[in-house]
Design a protein around this motif. Structure first.
Motif, mmCIF file in Angstrom:
data_model
loop_
_atom_site.group_PDB
_atom_site.id
_atom_site.type_symbol
_atom_site.label_atom_id
_atom_site.label_comp_id
_atom_site.label_asym_id
_atom_site.label_seq_id
_atom_site.Cartn_x
_atom_site.Cartn_y
_atom_site.Cartn_z
ATOM 1 N N GLU A 46 0.809 -1.207 0.000
ATOM 2 C CA GLU A 46 0.000 0.000 0.000
ATOM 3 C C GLU A 46 0.843 1.258 0.000
ATOM 4 O OE1 GLU A 46 -2.021 -0.833 3.575
ATOM 5 O OE2 GLU A 46 -3.746 -1.754 2.625
ATOM 6 N N SER A 47 2.142 1.114 0.220
ATOM 7 C CA SER A 47 2.999 2.283 0.337
ATOM 8 C C SER A 47 3.321 2.850 -1.031
ATOM 9 C CB SER A 47 4.293 1.898 1.062
ATOM 10 O OG SER A 47 4.002 1.368 2.342
ATOM 11 N N VAL A 48 3.788 4.088 -1.025
ATOM 12 C CA VAL A 48 4.126 4.770 -2.256
ATOM 13 C C VAL A 48 5.611 5.085 -2.245
ATOM 14 C CG1 VAL A 48 3.701 6.831 -3.633
ATOM 15 C CG2 VAL A 48 1.819 5.748 -2.403
ATOM 16 N N ASP A 49 6.273 4.885 -3.372
ATOM 17 C CA ASP A 49 7.699 5.132 -3.478
ATOM 18 C C ASP A 49 8.023 6.567 -3.076
ATOM 19 O OD1 ASP A 49 10.081 5.114 -6.228
ATOM 20 O OD2 ASP A 49 10.353 4.977 -4.062
ATOM 21 N N THR A 50 9.045 6.745 -2.267
ATOM 22 C CA THR A 50 9.410 8.086 -1.803
ATOM 23 C C THR A 50 10.868 8.400 -2.092
ATOM 24 O OG1 THR A 50 9.958 7.226 0.389
ATOM 25 C CG2 THR A 50 7.707 7.997 0.045
ATOM 26 N N GLU A 51 11.452 7.788 -3.100
ATOM 27 C CA GLU A 51 12.828 8.121 -3.438
ATOM 28 C C GLU A 51 12.939 9.601 -3.786
ATOM 29 O OE1 GLU A 51 15.539 6.195 -3.232
ATOM 30 O OE2 GLU A 51 14.202 4.748 -2.306
ATOM 31 N N GLU A 52 14.013 10.244 -3.348
ATOM 32 C CA GLU A 52 14.174 11.665 -3.590
ATOM 33 C C GLU A 52 14.294 11.944 -5.088
ATOM 34 O OE1 GLU A 52 17.124 13.671 -1.341
ATOM 35 O OE2 GLU A 52 16.611 12.693 0.536
ATOM 36 N N PRO A 58 21.384 19.721 -3.077
ATOM 37 C CA PRO A 58 22.157 19.277 -1.909
ATOM 38 C C PRO A 58 21.931 20.203 -0.730
ATOM 39 C CG PRO A 58 23.582 20.361 -3.492
ATOM 40 C CD PRO A 58 22.264 20.203 -4.171
ATOM 41 N N ARG A 59 22.022 19.639 0.459
ATOM 42 C CA ARG A 59 21.842 20.439 1.670
ATOM 43 C C ARG A 59 22.986 21.426 1.838
ATOM 44 N NH1 ARG A 59 18.706 19.696 5.892
ATOM 45 N NH2 ARG A 59 18.235 17.519 5.399
ATOM 46 N N ARG A 60 22.629 22.651 2.254
ATOM 47 C CA ARG A 60 23.627 23.701 2.456
ATOM 48 C C ARG A 60 23.782 24.081 3.919
ATOM 49 N NH1 ARG A 60 21.962 27.661 -2.646
ATOM 50 N NH2 ARG A 60 22.272 26.092 -4.276
ATOM 51 N N GLY A 61 23.108 23.388 4.797
ATOM 52 C CA GLY A 61 23.214 23.645 6.225
ATOM 53 C C GLY A 61 22.533 22.526 6.984
ATOM 54 N N ALA A 62 22.681 22.526 8.286
ATOM 55 C CA ALA A 62 22.056 21.495 9.111
ATOM 56 C C ALA A 62 20.545 21.716 9.158
ATOM 57 C CB ALA A 62 22.644 21.527 10.519
ATOM 58 N N ALA A 273 -2.611 18.019 6.774
ATOM 59 C CA ALA A 273 -1.233 17.538 6.896
ATOM 60 C C ALA A 273 -0.875 17.282 8.356
ATOM 61 C CB ALA A 273 -0.276 18.560 6.279
ATOM 62 N N ASN A 274 -1.371 18.128 9.258
ATOM 63 C CA ASN A 274 -1.122 17.900 10.682
ATOM 64 C C ASN A 274 -1.803 16.629 11.168
ATOM 65 O OD1 ASN A 274 0.411 20.233 10.933
ATOM 66 N ND2 ASN A 274 -1.337 21.486 11.559
ATOM 67 N N TYR A 275 -3.053 16.410 10.762
ATOM 68 C CA TYR A 275 -3.747 15.190 11.172
ATOM 69 C C TYR A 275 -2.926 13.957 10.801
ATOM 70 C CZ TYR A 275 -7.894 18.304 10.972
ATOM 71 O OH TYR A 275 -8.795 19.327 11.101
ATOM 72 N N MET A 276 -2.334 14.000 9.605
ATOM 73 C CA MET A 276 -1.658 12.823 9.047
ATOM 74 C C MET A 276 -0.160 12.800 9.330
ATOM 75 S SD MET A 276 -3.578 12.393 5.387
ATOM 76 C CE MET A 276 -5.350 12.111 5.303
ATOM 77 N N ASP A 277 0.315 13.713 10.169
ATOM 78 C CA ASP A 277 1.736 13.761 10.524
ATOM 79 C C ASP A 277 2.640 13.883 9.301
ATOM 80 O OD1 ASP A 277 1.592 13.603 13.400
ATOM 81 O OD2 ASP A 277 0.944 11.526 13.151
ATOM 82 N N VAL A 278 2.206 14.689 8.333
ATOM 83 C CA VAL A 278 3.058 14.942 7.179
ATOM 84 C C VAL A 278 4.322 15.665 7.641
ATOM 85 C CG1 VAL A 278 3.237 16.278 5.037
ATOM 86 C CG2 VAL A 278 1.178 14.935 5.516
ATOM 87 N N ASN A 279 5.453 15.192 7.183
ATOM 88 C CA ASN A 279 6.803 15.606 7.590
ATOM 89 C C ASN A 279 7.162 15.121 8.987
ATOM 90 O OD1 ASN A 279 7.227 16.903 5.155
ATOM 91 N ND2 ASN A 279 6.715 18.941 5.941
ATOM 92 N N ILE A 452 5.969 16.197 -5.474
ATOM 93 C CA ILE A 452 6.127 17.167 -4.398
ATOM 94 C C ILE A 452 7.489 16.926 -3.755
ATOM 95 C CG2 ILE A 452 5.237 18.013 -2.191
ATOM 96 C CD1 ILE A 452 2.473 17.109 -3.082
ATOM 97 N N PRO A 453 8.374 17.906 -3.747
ATOM 98 C CA PRO A 453 9.717 17.669 -3.213
ATOM 99 C C PRO A 453 9.695 17.276 -1.740
ATOM 100 C CG PRO A 453 9.642 19.722 -4.460
ATOM 101 C CD PRO A 453 8.223 19.279 -4.277
ATOM 102 N N ASP A 454 10.693 16.531 -1.355
ATOM 103 C CA ASP A 454 10.920 16.251 0.065
ATOM 104 C C ASP A 454 11.815 17.353 0.610
ATOM 105 O OD1 ASP A 454 11.444 15.317 2.591
ATOM 106 O OD2 ASP A 454 12.770 13.693 1.923
ATOM 107 N N PHE A 455 11.191 18.419 1.093
ATOM 108 C CA PHE A 455 11.965 19.550 1.586
ATOM 109 C C PHE A 455 12.769 19.191 2.836
ATOM 110 C CE2 PHE A 455 8.445 21.525 -0.782
ATOM 111 C CZ PHE A 455 9.168 22.334 -1.649
ATOM 112 N N THR A 456 12.362 18.116 3.550
ATOM 113 C CA THR A 456 13.098 17.698 4.747
ATOM 114 C C THR A 456 14.362 16.919 4.407
ATOM 115 O OG1 THR A 456 12.078 15.511 5.087
ATOM 116 C CG2 THR A 456 10.872 17.448 5.904
ATOM 117 N N ARG A 457 14.503 16.519 3.154
ATOM 118 C CA ARG A 457 15.621 15.703 2.684
ATOM 119 C C ARG A 457 15.775 14.443 3.523
ATOM 120 N NH1 ARG A 457 17.884 21.162 2.163
ATOM 121 N NH2 ARG A 457 18.503 21.611 0.020
ATOM 122 N N GLY A 458 14.673 13.731 3.683
ATOM 123 C CA GLY A 458 14.706 12.434 4.333
ATOM 124 C C GLY A 458 14.320 12.431 5.801
ATOM 125 N N HIS A 459 14.281 13.588 6.449
ATOM 126 C CA HIS A 459 13.977 13.641 7.881
ATOM 127 C C HIS A 459 12.493 13.460 8.183
ATOM 128 C CE1 HIS A 459 17.974 14.680 9.417
ATOM 129 N NE2 HIS A 459 18.115 15.474 8.371
#
Length: 474
Positions: A46-52, A58-62, A273-279, A452-459
């Motif tokens: 049931e899951s959906v592929d989430t490859e970046e 690339p990340r430019r900061g923490a 998004a809050n209900y579903m814990d998006v991010n 939709i981009p993964d703005f969290t970069r995997g987090h």
């Protein structure tokens, strides 16, 4: 703030969106990490592929996830934009404990004068005023006595003002939407990480009483495993968009000549998004949007605007109704709607469904098993015990929009005073705003899915608190 000719989407933004189109069409299926305890994990099938996406820079900061504010006795606020929204929000900032308005800015000098008078009439120190042109906000951001910049200006200014505030060491909160282009959203993420300043989408609907009650109920499992939700911005704005005193320039109507799709997704998307814990254990993966013809504004102009009015030079392309479907990494579906150009009672839909029942707003109603049966809706007021602690402490908050504006600002400034992690961050704002450019791209591509981009970069995979926050010291 006013701008006669807002800049068009950049070539880089268009190319990035076009790249996302191809990525969105080819998304497949795969396994995922476990979800927070508030909902059951999806199976691999049931899951959906989430490859970046290859477009992820690339990340430019923490990461800014989990980064608290620096504690302070007083939050010093600078306000940019003193029109309908910004001018009214001054009253709420003045009503908040431990908050001082130290600077106000608008290119219209009379608005700055009125704002300064409002602050001093409340018995507060006179704030600095900035009214020397449309870029005087830069000088305001240079002040040492501003901790937080509040932006309430036309949309085309949001990106530049947020970036400027952070680059001058200020935390910043902005009215919806966060920015208008995909590359701008990425840049705000990068600047926030580089400067270690928070950039917050001030989505007041996340702090509505019904929304916060449903949020707590969802996280407690009352709806079972969450499956689908819906949010919207359905608001007849025709009269206001043709009112030169309400939307000056008139900046908001002009966006209907530039883009198609969901121009204002945040009010509906943020709460769901809050209900579903998006991010925070799930993430938005792709969006597909279809739009109706653009008819409402031209018809209103025909009926109400005199010959020779500047609006007769405009050609409206924005769909009267746009309908988007967002799919999450765990396979859930979120429906978003945007309609501001036709007669319709106000609605944000605000729907949440799961394996044990469903909530639907406007009007609020609920159906949960085993309490309810025979297809009869239940009384949502019976669930008042599930109100968020913020609403239990402030049962009759001041201000408009049913008190949600005050609750939002109270919680934000509380986090700043106590040195807490904010309830949402730049990644949430970017995600909630991404439908603006992506819905436009999808409609132009005849409904083709957009990544939709993964703005969290995997987090996003890690569960963490959000608007469903614990009371400090509890």
């Amino acid at each position: 703030m006013n701008e006669e000719t807002p800049r068009q989407p950049s070539r880089r933004s268009v190319l990035r969106t076009a790249g996302a189109t191809g990525a969105g069409i080819g998304v497949g299926f795969g396994g995922l990490a476990a979800e927070p305890a508030s909902a059951a994990p999806a199976t691999a099938a049931e899951s959906v592929d989430t490859e970046e996406s290859p477009a992820t820079p690339p990340r430019r900061g923490a990461t800014m996830i989990g980064v608290p504010f620096e504690p302070r006795a007083t939050v010093r606020v600078g306000i940019v934009g003193l029109g309908q929204r910004g001018g009214s929000m001054i009253d709420l900032f003045l009503a908040l404990p431990g908050v001082r308005v130290t600077a106000v800015c608008d290119p219209v000098k009379e608005k700055v004068t009125r704002a300064v008078a409002k602050v001093t009439a409340a018995g507060r120190p006179t704030p600095a005023g900035y009214a020397h042109g449309e870029h005087d906000f830069v000088r305001m951001c240079e002040r040492a006595d501003v901790d937080f910049v509040y932006v309430a200006t036309p949309w085309e200014w949001h990106f530049e003002m947020c970036r400027t505030a952070m680059e001058h060491g200020k935390h910043v909160g902005v009215e919806c939407p966060l920015a208008m282009e995909l590359d701008q959203l990425w840049e705000l993420v990068d600047v926030s990480e580089r400067t270690r300043r928070h950039c917050l989408q001030l989505e007041n609907c996340c702090y509505g009483r019904n929304e916060m009650r449903v949020l707590r109920m969802a996280h407690a499992g009352l709806f079972g495993e969450l499956l689908h939700g819906a949010g919207a911005y359905i608001h007849d704005l025709r009269g206001l968009m043709f009112d030169p005193e309400y939307y000056e320039t008139p900046w908001r109507r002009r966006w209907h000549t530039r883009l198609r799709g969901d121009l204002y997704p945040n009010h509906g998307f943020g709460p769901v998004a809050n209900y579903m814990d998006v991010n925070r254990g799930d993430r938005a993966v792709r969006i597909t949007t279809f739009g109706s013809p653009a008819r409402g504004l031209a018809a209103y102009r025909e009926q109400h605007m005199p010959p020779g009015d500047p609006s007769w030079k405009e050609t409206y392309i924005e769909s009267d109704m746009s309908i988007s479907l967002v799919q999450t990494a765990k396979g859930r579906v979120i429906r978003l709607e945007h309609a501001v150009s036709n007669p319709h009672p106000y609605s944000r839909h605000n729907i949440l469904g799961g394996t044990k029942g469903v909530f639907e707003d406007y009007p609020p109603r609920i159906y949960l098993e085993p309490e309810m049966h025979d297809d009869r809706w239940g009384d949502f007021t019976a669930y008042a015990d599930w109100d968020h602690w913020l609403w239990k402490e402030h049962s009759n908050p001041p201000g408009g929009h049913g008190g949600m504006d005050y609750i939002m600002l109270y919680r934000l400034t509380q986090c700043m005073r106590l040195g807490l992690v904010p309830d949402f961050d730049v990644y949430d704002g970017a995600t909630w705003t991404a439908p603006v450019p992506l819905s436009n791209a999808s409609i132009r591509a005849k409904g083709a899915p957009q990544t939709i981009p993964d703005f969290t970069r995997g987090h996003w995979r890690k569960a963490r608190p959000g608007v469903d926050s614990a009371k400090p010291g509890a």
